[in-house]
Design a protein around this motif. Structure first.
Motif, PDB file in Angstrom:
ATOM      1  N   MET A 124     -18.546  12.230  17.247  1.00 43.49           N
ATOM      2  CA  MET A 124     -19.453  12.157  16.099  1.00 43.49           C
ATOM      3  C   MET A 124     -20.033  10.760  15.993  1.00 43.49           C
ATOM      4  O   MET A 124     -19.325   9.764  16.129  1.00 43.49           O
ATOM      5  CB  MET A 124     -18.698  12.507  14.822  1.00 43.49           C
ATOM      6  CG  MET A 124     -19.567  12.529  13.569  1.00 43.49           C
ATOM      7  SD  MET A 124     -18.622  13.080  12.128  1.00 43.49           S
ATOM      8  CE  MET A 124     -19.908  13.002  10.897  1.00 43.49           C
ATOM      9  N   LEU A 125     -21.328  10.669  15.796  1.00 37.26           N
ATOM     10  CA  LEU A 125     -21.980   9.367  15.708  1.00 37.26           C
ATOM     11  C   LEU A 125     -21.491   8.584  14.495  1.00 37.26           C
ATOM     12  O   LEU A 125     -21.266   9.143  13.421  1.00 37.26           O
ATOM     13  CB  LEU A 125     -23.496   9.541  15.613  1.00 37.26           C
ATOM     14  CG  LEU A 125     -24.237   9.922  16.885  1.00 37.26           C
ATOM     15  CD1 LEU A 125     -25.693  10.147  16.567  1.00 37.26           C
ATOM     16  CD2 LEU A 125     -24.084   8.842  17.927  1.00 37.26           C
ATOM     17  N   ARG A 126     -21.325   7.294  14.700  1.00 36.06           N
ATOM     18  CA  ARG A 126     -21.021   6.429  13.569  1.00 36.06           C
ATOM     19  C   ARG A 126     -22.255   6.365  12.665  1.00 36.06           C
ATOM     20  O   ARG A 126     -23.383   6.316  13.133  1.00 36.06           O
ATOM     21  CB  ARG A 126     -20.649   5.033  14.061  1.00 36.06           C
ATOM     22  CG  ARG A 126     -19.407   5.044  14.942  1.00 36.06           C
ATOM     23  CD  ARG A 126     -18.928   3.658  15.235  1.00 36.06           C
ATOM     24  NE  ARG A 126     -19.861   2.936  16.072  1.00 36.06           N
ATOM     25  CZ  ARG A 126     -19.725   1.634  16.375  1.00 36.06           C
ATOM     26  NH1 ARG A 126     -18.735   0.945  15.886  1.00 36.06           N
ATOM     27  NH2 ARG A 126     -20.597   1.054  17.150  1.00 36.06           N
ATOM     28  N   GLY A 127     -22.042   6.328  11.358  1.00 38.50           N
ATOM     29  CA  GLY A 127     -23.146   6.465  10.415  1.00 38.50           C
ATOM     30  C   GLY A 127     -23.797   5.160  10.027  1.00 38.50           C
ATOM     31  O   GLY A 127     -23.633   4.116  10.669  1.00 38.50           O
ATOM     32  N   GLY A 153     -35.337   5.202  12.110  1.00 37.64           N
ATOM     33  CA  GLY A 153     -35.474   5.601  13.498  1.00 37.64           C
ATOM     34  C   GLY A 153     -35.641   7.094  13.596  1.00 37.64           C
ATOM     35  O   GLY A 153     -35.544   7.826  12.613  1.00 37.64           O
ATOM     36  N   SER A 154     -35.846   7.566  14.834  1.00 45.07           N
ATOM     37  CA  SER A 154     -36.122   8.988  15.040  1.00 45.07           C
ATOM     38  C   SER A 154     -34.864   9.839  15.040  1.00 45.07           C
ATOM     39  O   SER A 154     -34.936  11.061  14.964  1.00 45.07           O
ATOM     40  CB  SER A 154     -36.868   9.181  16.363  1.00 45.07           C
ATOM     41  OG  SER A 154     -36.107   8.669  17.444  1.00 45.07           O
ATOM     42  N   ASN A 155     -33.701   9.223  15.162  1.00 45.22           N
ATOM     43  CA  ASN A 155     -32.422   9.925  15.094  1.00 45.22           C
ATOM     44  C   ASN A 155     -31.356   8.910  14.729  1.00 45.22           C
ATOM     45  O   ASN A 155     -31.653   7.720  14.523  1.00 45.22           O
ATOM     46  CB  ASN A 155     -32.107  10.630  16.425  1.00 45.22           C
ATOM     47  CG  ASN A 155     -32.267   9.700  17.615  1.00 45.22           C
ATOM     48  OD1 ASN A 155     -31.820   8.562  17.597  1.00 45.22           O
ATOM     49  ND2 ASN A 155     -32.929  10.180  18.660  1.00 45.22           N
ATOM     50  N   GLU A 156     -30.121   9.350  14.651  1.00 45.57           N
ATOM     51  CA  GLU A 156     -29.085   8.465  14.122  1.00 45.57           C
ATOM     52  C   GLU A 156     -28.859   7.246  15.007  1.00 45.57           C
ATOM     53  O   GLU A 156     -28.710   6.137  14.513  1.00 45.57           O
ATOM     54  CB  GLU A 156     -27.787   9.248  13.918  1.00 45.57           C
ATOM     55  CG  GLU A 156     -26.820   8.542  12.980  1.00 45.57           C
ATOM     56  CD  GLU A 156     -25.756   9.479  12.435  1.00 45.57           C
ATOM     57  OE1 GLU A 156     -24.780   8.970  11.866  1.00 45.57           O
ATOM     58  OE2 GLU A 156     -25.894  10.696  12.595  1.00 45.57           O
ATOM     59  N   ARG A 157     -28.808   7.449  16.313  1.00 42.19           N
ATOM     60  CA  ARG A 157     -28.575   6.283  17.165  1.00 42.19           C
ATOM     61  C   ARG A 157     -29.769   5.332  17.137  1.00 42.19           C
ATOM     62  O   ARG A 157     -29.620   4.121  17.298  1.00 42.19           O
ATOM     63  CB  ARG A 157     -28.247   6.704  18.592  1.00 42.19           C
ATOM     64  CG  ARG A 157     -29.383   7.283  19.411  1.00 42.19           C
ATOM     65  CD  ARG A 157     -28.889   7.738  20.769  1.00 42.19           C
ATOM     66  NE  ARG A 157     -29.952   8.369  21.554  1.00 42.19           N
ATOM     67  CZ  ARG A 157     -29.715   9.098  22.648  1.00 42.19           C
ATOM     68  NH1 ARG A 157     -28.474   9.292  23.058  1.00 42.19           N
ATOM     69  NH2 ARG A 157     -30.716   9.633  23.319  1.00 42.19           N
ATOM     70  N   SER A 158     -30.964   5.881  16.941  1.00 42.00           N
ATOM     71  CA  SER A 158     -32.141   5.017  16.858  1.00 42.00           C
ATOM     72  C   SER A 158     -32.096   4.112  15.640  1.00 42.00           C
ATOM     73  O   SER A 158     -32.647   3.003  15.668  1.00 42.00           O
ATOM     74  CB  SER A 158     -33.423   5.862  16.833  1.00 42.00           C
ATOM     75  OG  SER A 158     -33.603   6.547  18.042  1.00 42.00           O
ATOM     76  N   VAL A 159     -31.456   4.553  14.569  1.00 36.81           N
ATOM     77  CA  VAL A 159     -31.289   3.689  13.400  1.00 36.81           C
ATOM     78  C   VAL A 159     -30.446   2.464  13.775  1.00 36.81           C
ATOM     79  O   VAL A 159     -30.765   1.327  13.421  1.00 36.81           O
ATOM     80  CB  VAL A 159     -30.645   4.468  12.236  1.00 36.81           C
ATOM     81  CG1 VAL A 159     -30.335   3.527  11.070  1.00 36.81           C
ATOM     82  CG2 VAL A 159     -31.556   5.596  11.786  1.00 36.81           C
ATOM     83  N   TYR A 160     -29.370   2.705  14.525  1.00 38.96           N
ATOM     84  CA  TYR A 160     -28.536   1.591  14.999  1.00 38.96           C
ATOM     85  C   TYR A 160     -29.330   0.688  15.934  1.00 38.96           C
ATOM     86  O   TYR A 160     -29.260  -0.542  15.845  1.00 38.96           O
ATOM     87  CB  TYR A 160     -27.299   2.144  15.706  1.00 38.96           C
ATOM     88  CG  TYR A 160     -26.378   1.079  16.232  1.00 38.96           C
ATOM     89  CD1 TYR A 160     -25.566   0.348  15.374  1.00 38.96           C
ATOM     90  CD2 TYR A 160     -26.320   0.804  17.592  1.00 38.96           C
ATOM     91  CE1 TYR A 160     -24.709  -0.640  15.863  1.00 38.96           C
ATOM     92  CE2 TYR A 160     -25.479  -0.172  18.088  1.00 38.96           C
ATOM     93  CZ  TYR A 160     -24.673  -0.893  17.218  1.00 38.96           C
ATOM     94  OH  TYR A 160     -23.844  -1.867  17.704  1.00 38.96           O
TER      95      TYR A 160
END
Length: 800
Positions: free
Chosen positions: A1-4, A85-92
């Motif tokens: 699960m991706l870190r938030g 960002g376009s998805n959760e990892r993109s926010v990071y």
């Protein structure tokens, strides 16, 4: 699960505190409304109400997508900063992009860098950048170096560095002992029992896989699945096998292993069992990679071997997809790039047949060795090579391979790599340029080169040489030193990161008069390189001492290693030319001794400098990694070394005992290794040639090379059996690296380093070969040993 969002927020908070001293208050959205003052909002419109409200007015943020290439987004309006960002990892990624682009933070192999500044003001801005590549790829440290021993925390630090550079695909390079044993057990094949060491290694790998997924990385599984065993064949005698054996010395006894034909039904069963076991052990994975045998003697006929290679992608892909329906398969291009005899990949029509047979979701992974050595050396991506032209139509991932083995000299043409990355985004050159990345191999780390590759993997159209050098100077050396740093880096780029040919370290290899060896760069070209390296050192030495941070120190240290290498190679080449011409030029002893003295001085200075660096000790590695479980080494031996110092002297530094056909493949500038192994070999060479200086050329070069081999073998045996003096010097206080490098530079400038280099006696480069294959045939051309055939009869054709 991706870190938030909280992980991204804590990351930003940490760096802002490091840079400015300010401590941000991190709160969830429902508490943020009541907090006075400016706000930093982190998240996506779909998951964050305040960002959703912002976007309804601004209309600047990218749409949610896990299919399109990743996209970062930053927006400043007054006292509000939106990081999305376009998805959760993109926010990071957007947090890391903000830190790199606007606040000068660098994320390097040798650590993170930032410059203190109380002012972190941002103007109103909108930045929305979508990556040019679906896959931004890297290879985890290979199992046959210290990457085999990294623990969970060290693996996580490695992954953090990759994620901060927006890398989204991480390839395990592992022999997968635990999974392979479990696979064979499930199939009823006798195999060594699973040990506690296997379980300990498995737990590190599992944690690494879980942590990578939490960073949004796809983990790529390295599969070595065609190779079976004699016991396997006894259990499954009705399957079809051909023979293979990894390349070794011509005189070694054959050890041919049964490999399954990819179109045999049992092959699909083996692949499926392996994939099932991997997923059971390490969790979900979509990316799998493998290639048919390369660097192998083959035991079947050539047409049969061609068909084996052409069938491989289809049947492997189909088997993987039966277990993981949305899997992607990456055909490891080293199986093509190596093209060892019988060299099927350059036979007429084979490459076109290969591309035509590739299934839709199979990607071609091109490992691009970018060194300049000989006219036959691989210098171009395969799509630019006429022999491999059909690959332009394949789904293509380009992965520059900067180093073979431990060869970490400074090289790699920056402008050529910028051009290649841009070509990958141009459908008129490569129809489906899907990815770009970095391949680490063994011990070699090149901070500047790797950083450029990471930036090119994001958006090559935005990368320029001048801009990269300016950004590097700011991030590595700090804003105050950046104006001077960029001047120095411009000289360094011209010296070693251009189309000039910088040198590998010949003192790390056996040196011969006639036997095949790596290309010795022409003296005229090396003189240009050292002039520019000298300019770098002069520029950086002029910085105030207080401005010389640890990154300045590391770069000056590496530049001086290259400086010593260049002069060593020039004097070695000239000394060899002089020696070979001894029958034609009268008394050459004085000139010979002059070059010999310079060679000795250069190595003594290198010894002194490496003594000042804790990371340049064999003993540091022993104390850091001793007692840890690791994957099997490349020799095939399962290992948790009982005597780790003995392991380091062999597998960790030389291969002298376990893989003698690849002697010195894991070369490295360790203090003890230079003092107790490299330097004694060079001295042995000089001392032996010294006895023949006055023979008028009567002794044949083949005889001399044979005697040199005996001298080298004596030094290598002593290193393996006796080792080095064990002290606590690696843990003692040392000079700052910039001071050590600067002192050596000033000392060497007092020596007559250029004397005698303008005299050309005779071209003594000898037979030049690509280094990764040099040791497979390291015998003089006139040696009478019979070369072992690369193709032989299949011993497994008849069923048992």
């Amino acid at each position: 699960m991706l870190r938030g969002w909280s992980t991204a927020a804590q990351e930003l908070r940490s760096y802002i505190q490091k840079i400015s001293g300010a401590v941000l208050l991190v709160v969830p959205e429902h508490d943020a409304q009541s907090v006075p003052g400016g706000k930093i909002l982190i998240g996506r419109p779909a998951t964050h109400g305040m960002i959703r409200t912002f976007e309804k007015k601004a209309h600047v943020l990218p749409a949610q997508s896990d299919v399109e290439n990743d996209c970062v987004a930053l927006a400043v309006r007054g006292e509000t900063l939106v990081i999305s960002g376009s998805n959760e990892r993109s926010v990071y990624y957007s947090v890391c992009h903000l830190l790199q682009t606007y606040f000068g933070v660098g994320f390097y192999f040798d650590g993170d860098s930032c410059t203190a500044s109380p002012d972190m003001t941002l103007p109103d801005l909108t930045l929305v950048e979508r990556s040019s590549f679906k896959f931004r790829h890297t290879v985890g440290q290979w199992v046959y170096n210290f990457g085999a021993f990294l623990n969970k925390e060290e693996r996580r630090r490695e992954l953090d560095m990759y994620a901060r550079n927006k890398i989204n695909s991480y390839r395990f390079y592992s022999w997968n002992t635990y999974v392979r044993k479990r696979t064979f057990q499930k199939m009823g094949v006798p195999i060594e029992p699973i040990t506690q060491e296997d379980i300990a290694r498995m737990e590190v790998t599992r944690d690494t896989a879980e942590y990578a997924r939490s960073l949004g990385m796809d983990t790529m599984v390295q599969m070595m699945i065609q190779e079976t065993s004699l016991e396997f064949r006894k259990v499954y005698p009705n399957a079809r096998y051909f023979g293979c054996e990894w390349v070794k010395d011509d005189g070694a006894a054959p050890q041919t292993v049964p490999f399954l034909y990819p179109d045999d039904p049992l092959y699909k069963t083996l692949v499926k069992t392996f994939v099932e076991t991997w997923v059971e052990t390490y969790g979900p994975s979509r990316h799998f990679t493998a290639c048919p045998p390369s660097e192998h003697h083959i035991s079947t006929d050539i047409d049969d071997f061609i068909n084996i290679n052409l069938d491989f992608a289809k049947y492997t892909y189909e088997a993987v997809r039966e277990i993981v329906p949305d899997a992607r398969f990456f055909f490891d291009g080293w199986g093509v790039r190596a093209n060892t005899p019988p060299s099927i990949w350059t036979m007429p029509g084979v490459m076109q047949r290969f591309v035509d047979a590739l299934p839709e979701e199979v990607y071609f992974l091109d490992l691009w060795p970018n060194r300049k050595e000989t006219e036959s050396t691989f210098r171009e991506p395969m799509y630019r090579d006429a022999n491999y032209g059909p690959l332009r139509k394949a789904r293509y991932v380009l992965e520059p391979l900067n180093e073979f083995g431990g060869d970490d000299h400074m090289h790699g043409d920056f402008e050529r790599h910028i051009e290649a990355a841009r070509e990958m985004t141009d459908p008129s050159v490569v129809e489906h340029g899907e990815g770009f990345g970095n391949c680490t191999e063994l011990c070699g780390v090149s901070n500047h080169f790797f950083d450029l590759i990471f930036k090119l993997a994001w958006r090559p159209e935005d990368v320029t040489l001048e801009g990269f050098l300016q950004e590097t100077a700011r991030q590595r050396y700090g804003a105050p030193a950046a104006p001077v740093g960029v001047q120095a880096l411009a000289a360094l780029q011209q010296a070693v990161y251009s189309d000039r040919d910088s040198s590998h370290a010949r003192y790390q290899k056996r040196c011969y008069l006639a036997r095949p060896q790596r290309r010795l760069v022409p003296v005229e070209e090396s003189l240009e390189v050292v002039k520019l390296l000298d300019e770098y050192m002069q520029t950086m030495a002029d910085l105030p001492d207080e401005a010389k941070n640890r990154f300045v120190g590391r770069d000056m240290f590496d530049v001086m290693r290259q400086y010593i290498t260049e002069y060593f190679n020039m004097h070695l080449r000239t000394m060899f030319e002089l020696f070979r011409s001894r029958g034609n030029h009268g008394d050459i002893r004085a000139a010979f001794e002059g070059h010999a003295a310079i060679l000795e001085h250069l190595l003594m200075q290198l010894e002194w400098m490496t003594r000042q660096d804790e990371e340049s000790y064999v003993e540091t590695m022993v104390r850091r990694y001793e007692g840890r479980p690791c994957d099997p080494d490349v020799s095939g031996a399962d290992c948790t070394p009982v005597d780790f110092r003995a392991w380091m002297r062999d597998m960790g530094t030389t291969f002298a005992k376990s893989i003698p056909n690849l002697i010195d493949y894991p070369s490295r500038d360790y203090y003890e290794l230079i003092e107790g192994y490299y330097h004694p070999r060079v001295s042995a060479c000089i001392n032996y040639l010294r006895t023949l200086v006055d023979d008028g050329g009567a002794t044949e070069t083949a005889v001399i090379d044979s005697a040199l081999e005996d001298c080298y073998h004596a030094v290598e045996t002593r290193w393996i059996e006796e080792g080095y003096p064990v002290t606590d010097e690696c843990e003692q206080h040392h000079l700052p690296l910039w001071r050590a490098a600067q002192d050596v530079w000033r000392t060497l400038r007092t020596l007559p380093l250029d004397r005698g280099l303008d005299i050309h006696w005779e071209d003594a480069a000898g037979t030049e070969v690509i280094d990764v294959f040099a040791s497979f045939s390291e015998n003089a051309d006139d040696c009478k040993r019979e070369e072992r055939s690369w193709v032989s009869k299949n011993p497994f054709k008849e069923k048992e």
